[in-house]
Scaffold this motif. Structure first.
Motif, mmCIF file in Angstrom:
data_model
loop_
_atom_site.group_PDB
_atom_site.id
_atom_site.type_symbol
_atom_site.label_atom_id
_atom_site.label_comp_id
_atom_site.label_asym_id
_atom_site.label_seq_id
_atom_site.Cartn_x
_atom_site.Cartn_y
_atom_site.Cartn_z
ATOM 1 N N MET A 178 0.845 -1.173 0.000
ATOM 2 C CA MET A 178 0.000 0.000 0.000
ATOM 3 C C MET A 178 0.890 1.236 0.000
ATOM 4 N N TYR A 179 0.353 2.322 -0.484
ATOM 5 C CA TYR A 179 1.077 3.584 -0.524
ATOM 6 C C TYR A 179 0.534 4.460 0.590
ATOM 7 N N VAL A 180 1.414 5.058 1.381
ATOM 8 C CA VAL A 180 0.973 5.890 2.495
ATOM 9 C C VAL A 180 1.591 7.283 2.402
ATOM 10 N N ILE A 181 0.824 8.239 2.883
ATOM 11 C CA ILE A 181 1.298 9.609 3.065
ATOM 12 C C ILE A 181 1.061 9.939 4.533
ATOM 13 N N ILE A 182 2.112 10.380 5.209
ATOM 14 C CA ILE A 182 2.007 10.727 6.622
ATOM 15 C C ILE A 182 2.329 12.204 6.780
ATOM 16 N N VAL A 183 1.419 12.900 7.439
ATOM 17 C CA VAL A 183 1.541 14.333 7.692
ATOM 18 C C VAL A 183 1.417 14.522 9.198
ATOM 19 N N TYR A 184 2.289 15.346 9.765
ATOM 20 C CA TYR A 184 2.222 15.488 11.220
ATOM 21 C C TYR A 184 2.439 16.921 11.682
ATOM 22 N N ASP A 185 1.893 17.190 12.862
ATOM 23 C CA ASP A 185 2.085 18.449 13.573
ATOM 24 C C ASP A 185 2.444 18.050 15.001
ATOM 25 N N ILE A 186 3.731 18.099 15.300
ATOM 26 C CA ILE A 186 4.250 17.541 16.541
ATOM 27 C C ILE A 186 5.036 18.600 17.287
ATOM 28 N N SER A 187 4.970 18.551 18.607
ATOM 29 C CA SER A 187 5.690 19.489 19.458
ATOM 30 C C SER A 187 7.182 19.489 19.135
ATOM 31 N N VAL A 188 7.796 20.648 19.247
ATOM 32 C CA VAL A 188 9.203 20.854 18.872
ATOM 33 C C VAL A 188 10.134 19.844 19.547
ATOM 34 N N GLU A 189 9.884 19.520 20.795
ATOM 35 C CA GLU A 189 10.802 18.616 21.495
ATOM 36 C C GLU A 189 10.748 17.168 20.994
ATOM 37 N N ARG A 190 9.737 16.805 20.220
ATOM 38 C CA ARG A 190 9.620 15.439 19.693
ATOM 39 C C ARG A 190 9.778 15.350 18.175
ATOM 40 N N VAL A 191 9.734 16.468 17.487
ATOM 41 C CA VAL A 191 9.668 16.443 16.031
ATOM 42 C C VAL A 191 10.884 15.784 15.385
#
Length: 85
Positions: free
Chosen positions: A1-14
């Motif tokens: 399968m083809y996946v696209i992952i988009v995230y908005d993560i806190s600076v300390e974990r990015v």
């Protein structure tokens, strides 16, 4: 399968999340990864992400496609992927 992952993560974990995803997918832009994965690899990716983020603060969106997407770039492509049409 083809996946696209988009995230908005806190600076300390990015950076941890970005480093982890680079092991499995192609980095496209800031906070965007994509690629073809097996079901087993998809499960490993989801488990890995869950172990790195704070689900009460961070957001990760995963798009699952049955075939590769058609991409059209307007402007500068941040990280070209040669095998995508």
């Amino acid at each position: 399968m083809y996946v696209i992952i988009v995230y908005d993560i806190s600076v300390e974990r990015v950076n941890k999340v970005k480093k982890f995803l680079r092991q499995h997918l192609h980095w496209v832009q800031n906070s965007v990864f994509e690629g073809e994965v097996t079901r087993a690899e998809f499960k490993r990716i989801k488990t890995g992400i869950k172990g790195l983020i704070n689900e009460n603060e961070d957001s990760v969106v995963i798009y699952k496609l049955h075939s590769g997407p058609r991409r059209e770039i307007i402007g500068v492509e941040k990280n070209p992927i040669e095998d995508i049409i």
